[in-house]
Design a protein around this motif. Structure first.
Motif, PDB file in Angstrom:
ATOM      1  N   ALA A 368       0.829  -1.205   0.000  1.00 62.64           N
ATOM      2  CA  ALA A 368       0.000   0.000   0.000  1.00 62.64           C
ATOM      3  C   ALA A 368       0.864   1.257   0.000  1.00 62.64           C
ATOM      4  CB  ALA A 368      -0.926  -0.011   1.216  1.00 62.64           C
ATOM      5  N   ARG A 369       1.943   1.224   0.773  1.00 60.82           N
ATOM      6  CA  ARG A 369       2.819   2.409   0.823  1.00 60.82           C
ATOM      7  C   ARG A 369       3.590   2.592  -0.478  1.00 60.82           C
ATOM      8  NH1 ARG A 369       4.709   1.500   7.112  1.00 60.82           N
ATOM      9  NH2 ARG A 369       2.819   2.420   8.015  1.00 60.82           N
ATOM     10  N   LEU A 370       3.926   1.494  -1.131  1.00 64.61           N
ATOM     11  CA  LEU A 370       4.566   1.615  -2.436  1.00 64.61           C
ATOM     12  C   LEU A 370       3.596   2.236  -3.443  1.00 64.61           C
ATOM     13  CD1 LEU A 370       6.941   1.121  -4.330  1.00 64.61           C
ATOM     14  CD2 LEU A 370       6.061  -1.199  -4.714  1.00 64.61           C
ATOM     15  N   ALA A 371       2.324   1.836  -3.373  1.00 62.64           N
ATOM     16  CA  ALA A 371       1.324   2.439  -4.263  1.00 62.64           C
ATOM     17  C   ALA A 371       1.214   3.935  -4.009  1.00 62.64           C
ATOM     18  CB  ALA A 371      -0.032   1.766  -4.056  1.00 62.64           C
ATOM     19  N   LEU A 372       1.276   4.334  -2.743  1.00 67.70           N
ATOM     20  CA  LEU A 372       1.230   5.756  -2.403  1.00 67.70           C
ATOM     21  C   LEU A 372       2.446   6.486  -2.955  1.00 67.70           C
ATOM     22  CD1 LEU A 372       0.129   8.215  -0.946  1.00 67.70           C
ATOM     23  CD2 LEU A 372       1.054   7.308   1.195  1.00 67.70           C
ATOM     24  N   ALA A 373       3.625   5.873  -2.836  1.00 64.77           N
ATOM     25  CA  ALA A 373       4.836   6.490  -3.388  1.00 64.77           C
ATOM     26  C   ALA A 373       4.744   6.618  -4.901  1.00 64.77           C
ATOM     27  CB  ALA A 373       6.062   5.663  -3.000  1.00 64.77           C
ATOM     28  N   GLU A 374       4.212   5.587  -5.567  1.00 65.83           N
ATOM     29  CA  GLU A 374       4.070   5.646  -7.019  1.00 65.83           C
ATOM     30  C   GLU A 374       3.093   6.743  -7.423  1.00 65.83           C
ATOM     31  OE1 GLU A 374       2.914   1.612  -7.751  1.00 65.83           O
ATOM     32  OE2 GLU A 374       4.934   1.023  -8.349  1.00 65.83           O
ATOM     33  N   ALA A 375       2.017   6.907  -6.653  1.00 67.81           N
ATOM     34  CA  ALA A 375       1.061   7.976  -6.942  1.00 67.81           C
ATOM     35  C   ALA A 375       1.722   9.343  -6.794  1.00 67.81           C
ATOM     36  CB  ALA A 375      -0.145   7.862  -6.007  1.00 67.81           C
ATOM     37  N   ALA A 376       2.546   9.485  -5.762  1.00 67.97           N
ATOM     38  CA  ALA A 376       3.253  10.749  -5.568  1.00 67.97           C
ATOM     39  C   ALA A 376       4.202  11.025  -6.728  1.00 67.97           C
ATOM     40  CB  ALA A 376       4.026  10.729  -4.242  1.00 67.97           C
ATOM     41  N   GLY A 377       4.898   9.997  -7.187  1.00 68.99           N
ATOM     42  CA  GLY A 377       5.791  10.173  -8.330  1.00 68.99           C
ATOM     43  C   GLY A 377       5.033  10.598  -9.576  1.00 68.99           C
ATOM     44  N   THR A 378       3.833  10.055  -9.738  1.00 67.82           N
ATOM     45  CA  THR A 378       3.003  10.434 -10.882  1.00 67.82           C
ATOM     46  C   THR A 378       2.627  11.904 -10.826  1.00 67.82           C
ATOM     47  OG1 THR A 378       2.104   8.202 -11.075  1.00 67.82           O
ATOM     48  CG2 THR A 378       0.803   9.990 -12.033  1.00 67.82           C
ATOM     49  N   VAL A 379       2.248  12.385  -9.639  1.00 69.15           N
ATOM     50  CA  VAL A 379       1.886  13.789  -9.475  1.00 69.15           C
ATOM     51  C   VAL A 379       3.087  14.700  -9.727  1.00 69.15           C
ATOM     52  CG1 VAL A 379       1.230  15.522  -7.746  1.00 69.15           C
ATOM     53  CG2 VAL A 379      -0.088  13.415  -7.969  1.00 69.15           C
ATOM     54  N   LEU A 380       4.238  14.325  -9.191  1.00 62.80           N
ATOM     55  CA  LEU A 380       5.436  15.140  -9.407  1.00 62.80           C
ATOM     56  C   LEU A 380       5.807  15.189 -10.881  1.00 62.80           C
ATOM     57  CD1 LEU A 380       7.599  13.985  -6.358  1.00 62.80           C
ATOM     58  CD2 LEU A 380       6.485  16.203  -6.647  1.00 62.80           C
ATOM     59  N   ALA A 381       5.729  14.047 -11.559  1.00 66.96           N
ATOM     60  CA  ALA A 381       6.059  14.017 -12.983  1.00 66.96           C
ATOM     61  C   ALA A 381       5.090  14.868 -13.783  1.00 66.96           C
ATOM     62  CB  ALA A 381       6.040  12.579 -13.495  1.00 66.96           C
ATOM     63  N   GLY A 382       3.795  14.763 -13.467  1.00 64.48           N
ATOM     64  CA  GLY A 382       2.804  15.552 -14.179  1.00 64.48           C
ATOM     65  C   GLY A 382       2.981  17.044 -13.959  1.00 64.48           C
ATOM     66  N   GLY A 383       3.250  17.429 -12.710  1.00 67.68           N
ATOM     67  CA  GLY A 383       3.437  18.844 -12.414  1.00 67.68           C
ATOM     68  C   GLY A 383       4.668  19.421 -13.075  1.00 67.68           C
ATOM     69  N   LEU A 384       5.774  18.689 -13.022  1.00 67.36           N
ATOM     70  CA  LEU A 384       6.999  19.158 -13.674  1.00 67.36           C
ATOM     71  C   LEU A 384       6.796  19.282 -15.184  1.00 67.36           C
ATOM     72  CD1 LEU A 384       9.704  17.136 -11.707  1.00 67.36           C
ATOM     73  CD2 LEU A 384       9.441  19.620 -11.728  1.00 67.36           C
ATOM     74  N   SER A 385       6.066  18.342 -15.757  1.00 62.13           N
ATOM     75  CA  SER A 385       5.811  18.402 -17.197  1.00 62.13           C
ATOM     76  C   SER A 385       5.034  19.665 -17.559  1.00 62.13           C
ATOM     77  CB  SER A 385       5.034  17.155 -17.632  1.00 62.13           C
ATOM     78  OG  SER A 385       4.696  17.226 -19.001  1.00 62.13           O
ATOM     79  N   LEU A 386       4.061  20.034 -16.735  1.00 59.41           N
ATOM     80  CA  LEU A 386       3.295  21.257 -17.001  1.00 59.41           C
ATOM     81  C   LEU A 386       4.179  22.494 -16.929  1.00 59.41           C
ATOM     82  CD1 LEU A 386       0.014  20.481 -15.031  1.00 59.41           C
ATOM     83  CD2 LEU A 386       0.315  20.515 -17.509  1.00 59.41           C
ATOM     84  N   LEU A 387       5.183  22.443 -16.074  1.00 61.29           N
ATOM     85  CA  LEU A 387       6.126  23.566 -15.969  1.00 61.29           C
ATOM     86  C   LEU A 387       7.171  23.531 -17.080  1.00 61.29           C
ATOM     87  CD1 LEU A 387       6.771  23.638 -12.101  1.00 61.29           C
ATOM     88  CD2 LEU A 387       5.183  25.061 -13.430  1.00 61.29           C
ATOM     89  N   GLY A 388       7.170  22.469 -17.869  1.00 63.61           N
ATOM     90  CA  GLY A 388       8.158  22.340 -18.932  1.00 63.61           C
ATOM     91  C   GLY A 388       9.510  21.870 -18.447  1.00 63.61           C
ATOM     92  N   ILE A 389       9.526  21.141 -17.321  1.00 58.81           N
ATOM     93  CA  ILE A 389      10.761  20.697 -16.696  1.00 58.81           C
ATOM     94  C   ILE A 389      10.779  19.174 -16.682  1.00 58.81           C
ATOM     95  CG2 ILE A 389      12.085  20.692 -14.537  1.00 58.81           C
ATOM     96  CD1 ILE A 389      10.872  23.447 -13.932  1.00 58.81           C
ATOM     97  N   SER A 390      11.923  18.578 -16.922  1.00 65.23           N
ATOM     98  CA  SER A 390      12.037  17.126 -16.989  1.00 65.23           C
ATOM     99  C   SER A 390      11.976  16.506 -15.601  1.00 65.23           C
ATOM    100  CB  SER A 390      13.331  16.716 -17.680  1.00 65.23           C
ATOM    101  OG  SER A 390      14.463  17.130 -16.913  1.00 65.23           O
ATOM    102  N   ALA A 391      11.501  15.250 -15.553  1.00 67.35           N
ATOM    103  CA  ALA A 391      11.417  14.487 -14.307  1.00 67.35           C
ATOM    104  C   ALA A 391      12.268  13.233 -14.472  1.00 67.35           C
ATOM    105  CB  ALA A 391       9.982  14.123 -13.995  1.00 67.35           C
ATOM    106  N   PRO A 392      13.517  13.257 -14.039  1.00 65.62           N
ATOM    107  CA  PRO A 392      14.422  12.128 -14.290  1.00 65.62           C
ATOM    108  C   PRO A 392      14.062  10.893 -13.477  1.00 65.62           C
ATOM    109  CG  PRO A 392      15.461  13.724 -12.836  1.00 65.62           C
ATOM    110  CD  PRO A 392      14.175  14.344 -13.292  1.00 65.62           C
ATOM    111  N   GLU A 393      14.278   9.734 -14.084  1.00 64.70           N
ATOM    112  CA  GLU A 393      14.084   8.464 -13.383  1.00 64.70           C
ATOM    113  C   GLU A 393      15.231   8.183 -12.413  1.00 64.70           C
ATOM    114  OE1 GLU A 393      11.598   5.903 -13.891  1.00 64.70           O
ATOM    115  OE2 GLU A 393      10.456   7.490 -14.870  1.00 64.70           O
ATOM    116  N   HIS A 394      16.392   8.688 -12.723  1.00 64.03           N
ATOM    117  CA  HIS A 394      17.579   8.517 -11.888  1.00 64.03           C
ATOM    118  C   HIS A 394      18.156   9.901 -11.610  1.00 64.03           C
ATOM    119  CE1 HIS A 394      17.752   4.131 -12.775  1.00 64.03           C
ATOM    120  NE2 HIS A 394      17.278   4.525 -13.951  1.00 64.03           N
ATOM    121  N   LEU A 395      18.618  10.107 -10.402  1.00 59.95           N
ATOM    122  CA  LEU A 395      19.254  11.382 -10.069  1.00 59.95           C
ATOM    123  C   LEU A 395      20.272  11.176  -8.956  1.00 59.95           C
ATOM    124  CD1 LEU A 395      19.122  14.389 -10.871  1.00 59.95           C
ATOM    125  CD2 LEU A 395      17.531  14.730  -8.984  1.00 59.95           C
TER     126      LEU A 395
END
Length: 395
Positions: A368-395
């Motif tokens: 369940a907590r992994l699902a929550l983390a994945e949902a958070a990653g989805t939101v961060l990726a979507g928000g960064l994309s709207l700002l025109g900024i990349s969301a790296p898989e590795h950093l």
């Protein structure tokens, strides 16, 4: 239940009150729900009663009391309380916040999209300035998430003139330059500095992108351990179906009720009896009994309700659609950028409880907590994309 769904519930309550003659008002096109302010309670609050008090010719608290039972009868609502001058404070039923995780995962980066600006054409008249043009470019995407359309023109008189950057941000690179111009409020002068490139906690852009990368790393690490993310009520671990079905049988709580991520933290509200020597959660059912093995005490402790870190992250995800609406309505990408920072900080405070520790086996809570983390990653990726900024898989 997401904020959008709760807003619809509030509007249905108004429509019901109008249909039966308790209120004589026009049903508004939208109802704003936000986290409760000072003096409030529950998960969300709405000012709909204050908005309708004038047209209804009644005091706001009276309007709120009329609407309260109509909202409370929704199965996703546990309680509705009237506070202050007439605010309706809404507590969601157990499992409602875990539904939020499912919604985010199902909708992906389109989570938070709405129709509050449907059919509207927003004309942005901007000067020939780098920051103004970057803000306008970003607003094209943000306004589109709410059903609107932006037309950008270089005409006088301008209606979008953020404070210009003191110097050319191009040497920072594409992502850092855009963040430097979008993160500050339009009336604040942007800071063009190499600090935006530092991989340190003091750099908000780094925290947002790092938090996204961490959610992806957690998913990879979990796959190595042999499990994937799933909201609690969907979990059917091999050989331990009782983690779900057994919990309902032993406690009287139906499958997916009361024990999901975001469910009530109080054992009595969740329908779970106190653990005693005879409790079904202590020890294991004999193999010869033919019964499914119920949750272990450790699993019950993890599943009774969200930890503070989980609550912070769930709240950040729930507030994302509201932040997106505000960014579109007020032509302010900084509102979205700042909310991404809040979400990232919640992820970084939560990440340490996602994976099993030591010899610990992956449980329903970990999934369940992994699902929550994945949902958070989805939101961060979507928000960064709207700002025109990349969301790296590795950093």
């Amino acid at each position: 239940m997401t904020p959008v769904e709760l807003s619809r519930t509030v509007l249905r309550a108004v429509r019901c009150a109008v249909d039966v003659g308790e209120l004589s008002v026009s049903v508004p096109a939208s109802a704003v729900v936000t986290p409760p302010g000072p003096g409030g309670c529950g998960d969300y609050a709405t000012n709909i009663a204050l908005r309708l008090a004038g047209p209804a010719g009644r005091p706001a608290p009276e309007v709120a009391e009329i609407l309260r039972p109509y909202i409370a009868r929704d199965p996703g609502v546990a309680d509705v309380t009237v506070t202050g001058p007439g605010f309706l404070n809404i507590t969601l039923a157990g499992g409602a916040l875990s539904d939020l995780v499912e919604v985010v995962l199902e909708q992906g980066t389109r989570y938070g999209y709405g129709d509050t600006l449907a059919g509207q054409v927003v004309e942005l008249r901007v000067p020939y300035d780098t920051r103004a043009e970057i803000v306008a470019d970003t607003l094209v995407r943000i306004v589109a998430t709410q059903g609107g359309r932006v037309e950008v023109r270089h005409l006088e008189p301008v209606n979008l003139r953020p404070v210009p950057a003191p110097e050319d941000p191009a040497p920072l690179g594409h992502d850092a330059a855009r963040w430097a111009l979008l993160h500050p409020a339009p009336h604040d002068r942007p800071r063009i500095s190499a600090d935006h490139l530092l991989q340190r906690e003091s750099n908000p852009l780094f925290r947002v992108r790092y938090a996204h990368a961490r959610t992806r790393a957690l998913r990879r690490n979990a796959a190595t351990l042999g499990y994937t993310g799933a909201p609690f009520r969907e979990v059917r671990p091999a050989g331990r179906s009782g983690v779900l079905a057994g919990a309902g049988a032993a406690t009287g709580v139906g499958a997916g009720e009361g024990l999901g991520v975001g469910g009530p933290g109080d054992a009595r509200r969740a329908g779970v009896p106190p653990r005693t020597a005879g409790s079904p959660f202590v020890g294991s059912a004999p193999a010869e009994s033919g019964l499914d093995v119920g949750p272990t005490p450790a699993e019950v402790d993890r599943l009774l309700g969200p930890t503070p870190a989980e609550s912070d992250l769930l709240t950040a995800l729930a507030e994302y659609p509201h932040a997106l609406r505000l960014a579109a309505r007020h032509r302010a990408p900084d509102r979205l950028a700042r909310h991404l920072v809040v979400t990232a900080d919640a992820v970084l405070g939560f990440q340490h409880v996602v994976l099993p520790l030591g010899d610990e086996k992956p449980s329903a809570a970990h999934r369940a907590r992994l699902a929550l983390a994945e949902a958070a990653g989805t939101v961060l990726a979507g928000g960064l994309s709207l700002l025109g900024i990349s969301a790296p898989e590795h950093l």
